[in-house]
Design a protein around this motif. Structure first.
Motif, PDB file in Angstrom:
ATOM      1  N   VAL A  20      23.301  33.437  38.714  1.00 38.61           N
ATOM      2  CA  VAL A  20      23.213  32.171  39.440  1.00 38.61           C
ATOM      3  C   VAL A  20      22.051  31.300  38.947  1.00 38.61           C
ATOM      4  CG1 VAL A  20      24.357  33.065  41.497  1.00 38.61           C
ATOM      5  CG2 VAL A  20      21.866  33.256  41.296  1.00 38.61           C
ATOM      6  N   THR A  21      20.933  31.903  38.574  1.00 38.10           N
ATOM      7  CA  THR A  21      19.797  31.116  38.088  1.00 38.10           C
ATOM      8  C   THR A  21      20.149  30.419  36.786  1.00 38.10           C
ATOM      9  OG1 THR A  21      18.365  32.826  39.025  1.00 38.10           O
ATOM     10  CG2 THR A  21      17.334  31.185  37.599  1.00 38.10           C
ATOM     11  N   THR A  22      20.759  31.169  35.878  1.00 42.33           N
ATOM     12  CA  THR A  22      21.132  30.596  34.589  1.00 42.33           C
ATOM     13  C   THR A  22      22.206  29.530  34.757  1.00 42.33           C
ATOM     14  OG1 THR A  22      20.529  32.601  33.378  1.00 42.33           O
ATOM     15  CG2 THR A  22      22.137  31.153  32.340  1.00 42.33           C
ATOM     16  N   ALA A  23      23.200  29.806  35.601  1.00 46.18           N
ATOM     17  CA  ALA A  23      24.280  28.836  35.804  1.00 46.18           C
ATOM     18  C   ALA A  23      23.751  27.528  36.368  1.00 46.18           C
ATOM     19  CB  ALA A  23      25.332  29.427  36.736  1.00 46.18           C
ATOM     20  N   ALA A  24      22.691  27.579  37.183  1.00 47.78           N
ATOM     21  CA  ALA A  24      22.153  26.377  37.811  1.00 47.78           C
ATOM     22  C   ALA A  24      21.205  25.602  36.909  1.00 47.78           C
ATOM     23  CB  ALA A  24      21.415  26.758  39.103  1.00 47.78           C
ATOM     24  N   THR A  25      20.602  26.265  35.925  1.00 46.56           N
ATOM     25  CA  THR A  25      19.536  25.611  35.162  1.00 46.56           C
ATOM     26  C   THR A  25      19.869  25.345  33.704  1.00 46.56           C
ATOM     27  OG1 THR A  25      18.527  27.755  34.640  1.00 46.56           O
ATOM     28  CG2 THR A  25      17.753  26.614  36.628  1.00 46.56           C
ATOM     29  N   VAL A  26      20.884  25.987  33.157  1.00 46.56           N
ATOM     30  CA  VAL A  26      21.180  25.868  31.726  1.00 46.56           C
ATOM     31  C   VAL A  26      22.521  25.184  31.526  1.00 46.56           C
ATOM     32  CG1 VAL A  26      21.539  27.133  29.570  1.00 46.56           C
ATOM     33  CG2 VAL A  26      19.853  27.955  31.236  1.00 46.56           C
ATOM     34  N   ASP A  27      22.512  24.161  30.682  1.00 46.13           N
ATOM     35  CA  ASP A  27      23.753  23.455  30.343  1.00 46.13           C
ATOM     36  C   ASP A  27      24.724  24.410  29.669  1.00 46.13           C
ATOM     37  OD1 ASP A  27      25.488  21.782  28.313  1.00 46.13           O
ATOM     38  OD2 ASP A  27      24.808  20.381  29.861  1.00 46.13           O
ATOM     39  N   GLU A  28      25.974  24.337  30.075  1.00 47.89           N
ATOM     40  CA  GLU A  28      26.946  25.297  29.547  1.00 47.89           C
ATOM     41  C   GLU A  28      27.216  25.120  28.056  1.00 47.89           C
ATOM     42  OE1 GLU A  28      31.030  22.864  30.815  1.00 47.89           O
ATOM     43  OE2 GLU A  28      30.536  24.788  31.738  1.00 47.89           O
ATOM     44  N   THR A  29      26.816  23.989  27.469  1.00 42.57           N
ATOM     45  CA  THR A  29      27.035  23.779  26.030  1.00 42.57           C
ATOM     46  C   THR A  29      25.827  24.183  25.186  1.00 42.57           C
ATOM     47  OG1 THR A  29      26.233  21.491  26.089  1.00 42.57           O
ATOM     48  CG2 THR A  29      28.581  21.867  26.533  1.00 42.57           C
TER      49      THR A  29
END
Length: 298
Positions: free
Chosen positions: A38-47
């Motif tokens: 969840v932390t990565t999904a919220a803070t890092v652009d998926e591209t």
């Protein structure tokens, strides 16, 4: 499933890719629990994309590099570009890059801790094993592991022992017999226990544990090919070697020292002439090798 490239490396290392994949998936399930990072999904652009360098922070021996790579491979669904810089069994030092993985930042961050947990743990075992192997170099004795392993990780931990130059004891309770003191009590004597196992499983290797020199000669004369000397002092080990040598005209029974051994005592024990030093600490007490993961653009 694991990609063909990583599966081939795992196979070449003497491991079963299906077993490695089960271990990795179980480890990832502990982190993801059916959800997502969840932390990565919220803070890092998926591209966003990056390169992750898995780098040693200490002197040691690498083990589990293709296993750690399998974590990246599965999380990235085969899309990660993985480049290996060392092989399992290689000595490493601070700053040595073990392998790199290029892919989506989200995937790399999700896989990072699981990959490091396995890589640090297995490299720690290999590093400790190599220290023991170096301590007895030139004596003819081999360093051997035990079944004192982490449940579910035995195959990997025993593999790490091999990477460090050690040799494996039995993998399970069914591939070799080990007659210990409680079996002796149940059977009514050490020779009786040995003969009972040999009668039922004539094709399996049998090791017999003895506590005294008085027990040793009878099991040698009964045909034991491997005897474990439990908590013998170096003086008693030397006496056991001499006793077996005098009473085995068709090839000396192999002897394995076990119990209470420390690294500082390893050479003294090995110089008695025993064939193996059995060291549970290789797997149950090895500290990790410090390996970090550093991201860079690429």
């Amino acid at each position: 499933m694991i990609s063909a490239q990583i599966a081939r490396l795992i196979t070449d290392a003497g491991l079963d890719p299906d077993y490695v994949e089960r271990v990795v998936r179980n480890a990832l399930e502990e982190d993801l629990d059916g959800g997502e990072d969840v932390t990565t999904a919220a803070t890092v652009d998926e591209t966003a994309r990056a390169v992750a360098d898995f780098t040693s922070r200490a002197d040691g021996v690498a083990a589990g590099v293709p296993v750690a790579a399998a974590v990246l491979d599965l999380v990235c669904d085969g899309s990660a570009r993985i480049e290996f810089h060392v092989a399992d069994g290689d000595r490493v030092e601070p700053g040595t890059v073990l392998f790199t993985a290029a892919g989506r930042v989200r995937d790399l961050l999700t896989a990072e801790r699981t990959a490091l947990n396995l890589l640090c743990h297995l490299s720690g075992i290999a590093t400790v094993t190599r220290a023991w192997v170096d301590a007895v170099a030139g004596t003819g004795a081999r360093i051997r592991d035990t079944r004192k392993t982490t449940p579910g990780l035995r195959g990997l931990e025993k593999y790490a022992v091999r990477c460090g130059g050690g040799v494996n004891h039995r993998m399970s309770l069914s591939d070799a017999a080990m007659v210990k003191d409680n079996h002796v009590v149940a059977a009514g004597g050490v020779v009786e226990a040995f003969e009972a196992v040999r009668k039922r499983y004539p094709h399996l290797p049998i090791e017999v544990e003895v506590d005294t020199l008085d027990q040793l000669l009878p099991v040698v004369e009964a045909g034991a090919e491997l005897v474990l000397l439990d908590n013998f002092t170096p003086e008693r080990m030397r006496a056991a070697v001499l006793l077996v040598g005098r009473n085995e005209p068709y090839g000396r029974t192999r002897l394995e020292a076990s119990g209470g051994l420390t690294l500082s005592q390893a050479r003294a024990a090995a110089e008695t002439g025993v064939d193996y030093l059995s060291v549970g600490a290789l797997t149950h007490s090895a500290p990790i090798l410090d390996v970090g993961c550093d991201f860079r653009s690429g």
